[in-house]
Design a protein around this motif. Structure first.
Motif, short mmCIF file in Angstrom:
data_model
loop_
_atom_site.label_atom_id
_atom_site.label_comp_id
_atom_site.label_asym_id
_atom_site.label_seq_id
_atom_site.Cartn_x
_atom_site.Cartn_y
_atom_site.Cartn_z
N ASN A 1 -4.82 7.72 -6.22
CA ASN A 1 -3.97 5.67 -5.91
C ASN A 1 -5.03 5.56 -4.55
N ILE A 2 -5.25 6.44 -3.54
CA ILE A 2 -5.99 6.19 -2.12
C ILE A 2 -7.83 5.56 -2.39
N LEU A 3 -8.25 6.43 -3.37
CA LEU A 3 -9.78 6.72 -3.92
C LEU A 3 -9.56 5.25 -4.44
N ILE A 4 -8.75 5.51 -5.46
CA ILE A 4 -8.97 3.92 -6.65
C ILE A 4 -8.87 2.33 -5.83
N ARG A 5 -8.08 3.13 -5.03
CA ARG A 5 -7.70 1.06 -3.89
C ARG A 5 -8.97 1.45 -2.81
N LEU A 6 -9.25 2.34 -2.46
CA LEU A 6 -10.59 2.31 -1.51
C LEU A 6 -11.87 1.73 -2.52
N LEU A 7 -11.99 1.95 -3.32
CA LEU A 7 -13.29 1.69 -4.21
C LEU A 7 -12.97 0.34 -5.29
N ASP A 8 -11.52 -0.69 -4.60
CA ASP A 8 -11.07 -1.32 -5.40
C ASP A 8 -11.67 -2.43 -4.05
N LEU A 9 -11.75 -2.02 -2.53
CA LEU A 9 -11.68 -3.00 -1.86
C LEU A 9 -13.52 -2.83 -1.44
N THR A 10 -14.09 -1.69 -2.23
CA THR A 10 -15.32 -1.76 -1.83
C THR A 10 -16.72 -1.26 -2.39
N PRO B 1 3.81 7.00 -6.97
CA PRO B 1 3.29 8.73 -7.97
C PRO B 1 4.99 9.80 -7.66
N ILE B 2 5.62 8.97 -6.45
CA ILE B 2 7.26 10.20 -6.37
C ILE B 2 7.80 9.86 -7.95
N VAL B 3 7.82 8.72 -8.03
CA VAL B 3 9.06 8.41 -8.87
C VAL B 3 7.95 8.63 -10.71
N VAL C 1 0.34 -0.96 -0.51
CA VAL C 1 -0.15 0.09 0.16
C VAL C 1 0.31 0.93 -0.20
N LEU C 2 1.70 1.44 0.45
CA LEU C 2 2.68 2.70 0.47
C LEU C 2 3.38 2.80 -0.40
N LEU D 1 5.10 18.89 -6.50
CA LEU D 1 4.65 18.85 -5.98
C LEU D 1 3.01 18.36 -5.58
N ALA D 2 2.15 19.47 -6.39
CA ALA D 2 0.61 18.92 -6.19
C ALA D 2 0.40 17.63 -7.21
N SER D 3 1.22 17.95 -7.95
CA SER D 3 0.32 16.61 -8.84
C SER D 3 1.36 15.27 -8.29
N THR D 4 2.20 15.14 -7.58
CA THR D 4 1.97 14.08 -6.60
C THR D 4 1.42 14.05 -5.73
N VAL D 5 1.13 14.97 -4.59
CA VAL D 5 0.02 15.08 -4.02
C VAL D 5 -1.26 14.30 -4.43
N THR D 6 -1.58 14.64 -5.55
CA THR D 6 -2.93 14.60 -6.32
C THR D 6 -3.12 12.86 -7.10
#
Length: 106
Positions: free
Chosen positions: A94-103, A9-11, A1-2, A84-89
């Motif tokens: 990715n968090i949103l997609i992961r949560l949607l995938d799980l639910t 996103p950083i890479v 997950v990390l 910075l803004a694009s990396t955070v977004t």
């Protein structure tokens, strides 16, 4: 997950927006600016490259939809002059997609 939320996103932002988009904009400077961000061939090409690397091994064409976030992330880099803004977004999406995938998507 990390790795999905932070590492990828950083890479990806370092390469696609920090390196590739900047290089392409030197060759094809944006012809238009929308809300401060450059829009042109360089943005489209970097977003297409971003989408292509997201094709899974089985070649599911739905992965090409990452072209559209790639446009947004590139525009953000162009508008702010930073990744910075694009990396955070990118991480948040990715968090949103992961949560949607799980639910929802199960």
């Amino acid at each position: 997950v990390l790795l999905t939320v932070v590492g990828a996103p950083i890479v990806e932002e370092l390469f696609f927006r920090g390196f590739l988009l900047k290089l392409l904009e030197e060759r094809w400077p944006p012809k238009r600016r929308i809300l401060g961000g450059g829009v042109g061939l360089a943005l489209v090409l970097s977003a297409a490259a971003f989408a292509l690397i997201h094709l899974p091994k089985d070649g599911d064409p739905r992965a090409l939809a990452t072209f559209f976030p790639g446009l947004m992330f590139g525009w953000m880099r162009s508008a702010t002059g930073s990744i910075l803004a694009s990396t955070v977004t990118h991480g948040a999406s990715n968090i949103l997609i992961r949560l949607l995938d799980l639910t929802v998507l199960r």
